[in-house]
Design a protein around this motif. Structure first.
Motif, PDB file in Angstrom:
ATOM      1  N   ASN A 155      52.174   6.514  -8.612  1.00 19.87           N
ATOM      2  CA  ASN A 155      51.817   5.257  -7.956  1.00 19.87           C
ATOM      3  C   ASN A 155      51.088   5.574  -6.659  1.00 19.87           C
ATOM      4  OD1 ASN A 155      52.959   3.567  -9.853  1.00 19.87           O
ATOM      5  ND2 ASN A 155      54.889   3.308  -8.753  1.00 19.87           N
ATOM      6  N   PRO A 156      49.887   4.987  -6.439  1.00 22.25           N
ATOM      7  CA  PRO A 156      49.250   5.153  -5.123  1.00 22.25           C
ATOM      8  C   PRO A 156      50.133   4.450  -4.085  1.00 22.25           C
ATOM      9  CG  PRO A 156      47.743   4.155  -6.737  1.00 22.25           C
ATOM     10  CD  PRO A 156      49.101   4.148  -7.354  1.00 22.25           C
ATOM     11  N   PRO A 157      50.174   4.953  -2.839  1.00 26.32           N
ATOM     12  CA  PRO A 157      51.051   4.346  -1.831  1.00 26.32           C
ATOM     13  C   PRO A 157      50.904   2.821  -1.802  1.00 26.32           C
ATOM     14  CG  PRO A 157      49.955   6.282  -0.934  1.00 26.32           C
ATOM     15  CD  PRO A 157      49.383   6.067  -2.296  1.00 26.32           C
ATOM     16  N   GLY A 158      52.024   2.141  -1.931  1.00 24.48           N
ATOM     17  CA  GLY A 158      52.020   0.675  -1.854  1.00 24.48           C
ATOM     18  C   GLY A 158      51.557  -0.046  -3.113  1.00 24.48           C
ATOM     19  N   HIS A 159      51.248   0.699  -4.171  1.00 20.52           N
ATOM     20  CA  HIS A 159      50.766   0.061  -5.405  1.00 20.52           C
ATOM     21  C   HIS A 159      51.532   0.572  -6.615  1.00 20.52           C
ATOM     22  CE1 HIS A 159      47.201  -1.902  -3.718  1.00 20.52           C
ATOM     23  NE2 HIS A 159      47.118  -0.832  -2.932  1.00 20.52           N
ATOM     24  N   SER A 160      51.451  -0.176  -7.705  1.00 22.46           N
ATOM     25  CA  SER A 160      51.985   0.298  -8.980  1.00 22.46           C
ATOM     26  C   SER A 160      50.785   0.629  -9.867  1.00 22.46           C
ATOM     27  CB  SER A 160      52.834  -0.803  -9.624  1.00 22.46           C
ATOM     28  OG  SER A 160      52.891  -0.601 -11.018  1.00 22.46           O
ATOM     29  N   ALA A 161      50.703   1.893 -10.303  1.00 24.32           N
ATOM     30  CA  ALA A 161      49.595   2.288 -11.183  1.00 24.32           C
ATOM     31  C   ALA A 161      49.608   1.428 -12.452  1.00 24.32           C
ATOM     32  CB  ALA A 161      49.714   3.768 -11.528  1.00 24.32           C
ATOM     33  N   GLY A 162      50.804   1.130 -12.942  1.00 26.33           N
ATOM     34  CA  GLY A 162      50.923   0.313 -14.162  1.00 26.33           C
ATOM     35  C   GLY A 162      50.295  -1.058 -13.980  1.00 26.33           C
ATOM     36  N   ARG A 163      50.575  -1.650 -12.839  1.00 23.41           N
ATOM     37  CA  ARG A 163      50.011  -2.976 -12.569  1.00 23.41           C
ATOM     38  C   ARG A 163      48.481  -2.896 -12.439  1.00 23.41           C
ATOM     39  NH1 ARG A 163      51.975  -7.560  -8.932  1.00 23.41           N
ATOM     40  NH2 ARG A 163      53.793  -6.254  -8.614  1.00 23.41           N
ATOM     41  N   LEU A 164      47.985  -1.851 -11.747  1.00 23.16           N
ATOM     42  CA  LEU A 164      46.524  -1.700 -11.566  1.00 23.16           C
ATOM     43  C   LEU A 164      45.839  -1.549 -12.932  1.00 23.16           C
ATOM     44  CD1 LEU A 164      46.523   0.793  -8.522  1.00 23.16           C
ATOM     45  CD2 LEU A 164      45.946  -1.651  -8.477  1.00 23.16           C
ATOM     46  N   ILE A 165      46.437  -0.745 -13.809  1.00 24.03           N
ATOM     47  CA  ILE A 165      45.859  -0.521 -15.145  1.00 24.03           C
ATOM     48  C   ILE A 165      45.869  -1.834 -15.938  1.00 24.03           C
ATOM     49  CG2 ILE A 165      46.260   0.671 -17.360  1.00 24.03           C
ATOM     50  CD1 ILE A 165      47.303   3.083 -15.624  1.00 24.03           C
ATOM     51  N   ASP A 166      46.986  -2.552 -15.803  1.00 26.69           N
ATOM     52  CA  ASP A 166      47.139  -3.845 -16.466  1.00 26.69           C
ATOM     53  C   ASP A 166      46.067  -4.820 -15.971  1.00 26.69           C
ATOM     54  OD1 ASP A 166      48.123  -6.045 -17.755  1.00 26.69           O
ATOM     55  OD2 ASP A 166      50.080  -6.064 -16.772  1.00 26.69           O
ATOM     56  N   GLU A 167      45.909  -4.913 -14.634  1.00 27.56           N
ATOM     57  CA  GLU A 167      44.944  -5.863 -14.057  1.00 27.56           C
ATOM     58  C   GLU A 167      43.502  -5.532 -14.457  1.00 27.56           C
ATOM     59  OE1 GLU A 167      47.633  -7.119 -10.144  1.00 27.56           O
ATOM     60  OE2 GLU A 167      46.000  -5.669  -9.902  1.00 27.56           O
ATOM     61  N   ARG A 168      43.226  -4.240 -14.735  1.00 32.04           N
ATOM     62  CA  ARG A 168      41.889  -3.850 -15.208  1.00 32.04           C
ATOM     63  C   ARG A 168      41.680  -4.176 -16.680  1.00 32.04           C
ATOM     64  NH1 ARG A 168      37.741  -0.804 -12.425  1.00 32.04           N
ATOM     65  NH2 ARG A 168      38.313  -1.398 -10.339  1.00 32.04           N
ATOM     66  N   GLY A 169      42.706  -4.682 -17.324  1.00 31.19           N
ATOM     67  CA  GLY A 169      42.591  -5.047 -18.746  1.00 31.19           C
ATOM     68  C   GLY A 169      42.590  -3.836 -19.663  1.00 31.19           C
ATOM     69  N   LEU A 170      43.231  -2.747 -19.216  1.00 33.52           N
ATOM     70  CA  LEU A 170      43.165  -1.518 -20.021  1.00 33.52           C
ATOM     71  C   LEU A 170      44.327  -1.355 -21.010  1.00 33.52           C
ATOM     72  CD1 LEU A 170      41.965   0.924 -17.206  1.00 33.52           C
ATOM     73  CD2 LEU A 170      40.591  -0.111 -19.026  1.00 33.52           C
ATOM     74  N   LYS A 171      45.283  -2.256 -20.987  1.00 36.47           N
ATOM     75  CA  LYS A 171      46.380  -2.142 -21.964  1.00 36.47           C
ATOM     76  C   LYS A 171      45.804  -2.248 -23.372  1.00 36.47           C
ATOM     77  CE  LYS A 171      50.527  -3.797 -19.651  1.00 36.47           C
ATOM     78  NZ  LYS A 171      51.402  -4.974 -19.484  1.00 36.47           N
ATOM     79  N   GLY A 172      46.303  -1.412 -24.261  1.00 37.18           N
ATOM     80  CA  GLY A 172      45.811  -1.464 -25.650  1.00 37.18           C
ATOM     81  C   GLY A 172      44.594  -0.575 -25.866  1.00 37.18           C
ATOM     82  N   LEU A 173      43.991  -0.050 -24.772  1.00 37.12           N
ATOM     83  CA  LEU A 173      42.861   0.877 -24.931  1.00 37.12           C
ATOM     84  C   LEU A 173      43.348   2.069 -25.735  1.00 37.12           C
ATOM     85  CD1 LEU A 173      39.903   1.419 -23.985  1.00 37.12           C
ATOM     86  CD2 LEU A 173      40.878   2.741 -22.094  1.00 37.12           C
ATOM     87  N   ARG A 174      42.513   2.470 -26.728  1.00 38.07           N
ATOM     88  CA  ARG A 174      43.022   3.453 -27.682  1.00 38.07           C
ATOM     89  C   ARG A 174      41.988   4.521 -27.992  1.00 38.07           C
ATOM     90  NH1 ARG A 174      45.651   1.756 -33.550  1.00 38.07           N
ATOM     91  NH2 ARG A 174      45.719   3.910 -34.331  1.00 38.07           N
TER      92      ARG A 174
END
Ligand code: FAD
Ligand code: EPU
Length: 265
Positions: free
Chosen positions: A200-219
């Motif tokens: 996690n970058p300081p103060g952020h959740s990497a999971g949330r950032l990836i989610d917000e970029r619409g990258l979930k499901g990228l395969r």
């Protein structure tokens, strides 16, 4: 001691990785022998991305005397952390609750300073025994450079056992804390993975950032960004290290994230 040719995909939670010579050591004498040539240490294989070509070094795995424990004395580095978390609770000992749900061996949890926002491995340590340069040395946790998902062990150091800092507490209180940690992990996928891929970058959740970029499901092949949690890459079945690397690269083209996993070799 057992020495065998294996595929590391059978020894990593992501289920990826090629051939290696696996040295299962059970005694101090075994350890001395196994470390006579270049080596790596394998814990539970839950934070590793092993290449399809495998690794040329010996891969050492701790068993036998290194996998025994006494919660009030020494705990072998080859013991599974989830077992200790449950056993401590059963004995009314508090200090490991924050580590609930982390599929590690004690040695791997020390090396990575595994943790959750409820606590880290370093918080629970009183002393750490490390084998390096042919001898066993005892360290205090403050000598091991622990930080967020990192440590500074001596080069080539193998954690062999630890003493834990546990306090007697009412069982009810321990169980309540464990339930809280368990609830915080509910959104994590059950499929094959190696936990969070990025720090996690300081103060952020990497999971949330990836989610917000619409990258979930990228395969790529059978490697996919989990639909449940953006920071987990899951193996849908036959993923190769090459698939996983390509997927990591695509994520890092979008977001400047630092890998949490260790890549072998
Ligand atoms: P491995 O992955 O086998 O090895 C990791 C590193 O430790 C390597 O450098 C290895 O050489 C070294 N190592 C292993 N044993 C020793 C030893 N005895 N002496 C010296 N070095 C050693 N991590 C978290 O921090 N928090 C979490 O909440 C979390 N959740 C996870 C959930 C899932 C489903 C999965 C699959 C993983 C999760 N992880 C989490 C990642 C992983 O469990 C941790 O990084 C853990 O500490 C890895 O331990 P390991 O024994 O599997 O080590
Ligand atoms: N979130 C999203 N979308 C996602 C994922 C998360 O919006 O796809 C949001 C969540 O809703 C929440 C926030 O982001 O509001 C934080 O998510 P979460 O609570 O899952 O925590 P995290 O920061 O993503 C960290 C650790 C985990 C650890 C959990 C629980 C890191 C890189 N990850 O995840 O550790 O289990 O907290 O404490 O530090 C690991 O290191 O391998 C690991 C799994």
């Amino acid at each position: 001691m057992r020495v065998e040719r294996v595929l590391l995909k059978d020894y990593t939670t992501l289920g990826v990785g090629g051939p290696a010579e696996l040295w299962t050591v059970e005694t101090k004498e075994d350890l001395l022998k196994a470390t006579e040539a270049p080596y790596r240490v394998l814990g539970n294989g839950s934070n590793l991305l092993v290449m399809d070509e495998g690794v040329p070094e010996r891969v050492i795995r701790l068993a036998g005397e290194f996998a025994t424990y006494d919660l009030r004395g020494w705990v072998g580095a080859g013991v599974l952390l989830p077992l200790l978390v449950q056993e401590a609770a059963r004995q009314g000992l508090s200090g490991l609750e924050g580590l609930l749900g982390i599929p590690a061996q004690v040695g791997g949890a020390v090396k990575m300073n595994a943790g959750t926002r409820f606590g880290e491995m370093a918080d629970a340590l009183e002393a750490v025994e490390i084998f390096h340069e042919g001898r066993f040395h005892i360290y205090l946790p403050q000598e091991l450079g622990f930080g967020y998902r990192q440590s500074r062990l001596p080069p080539g150091g193998i954690v062999t056992r630890v003493r834990l800092k546990l306090k007697e507490r009412p069982l009810e209180e321990i169980r309540r804390r464990m339930a809280e940690v368990d609830a915080a992990r509910k959104g994590q996928p059950k499929r094959k993975s190696a936990g969070c891929a990025f720090k996690n970058p300081p103060g952020h959740s990497a999971g949330r950032l990836i989610d917000e970029r619409g990258l979930k499901g990228l395969r790529v092949g059978d490697a996919m960004v989990s639909l449940e949690h953006g920071n987990f890459i899951v193996n849908l079945g036959q993923a190769t290290a090459r698939d996983v690397l390509e997927l990591l690269k695509r994520i890092q083209e979008e977001l400047p994230l630092e890998l949490e996993w260790e890549v072998w070799p």
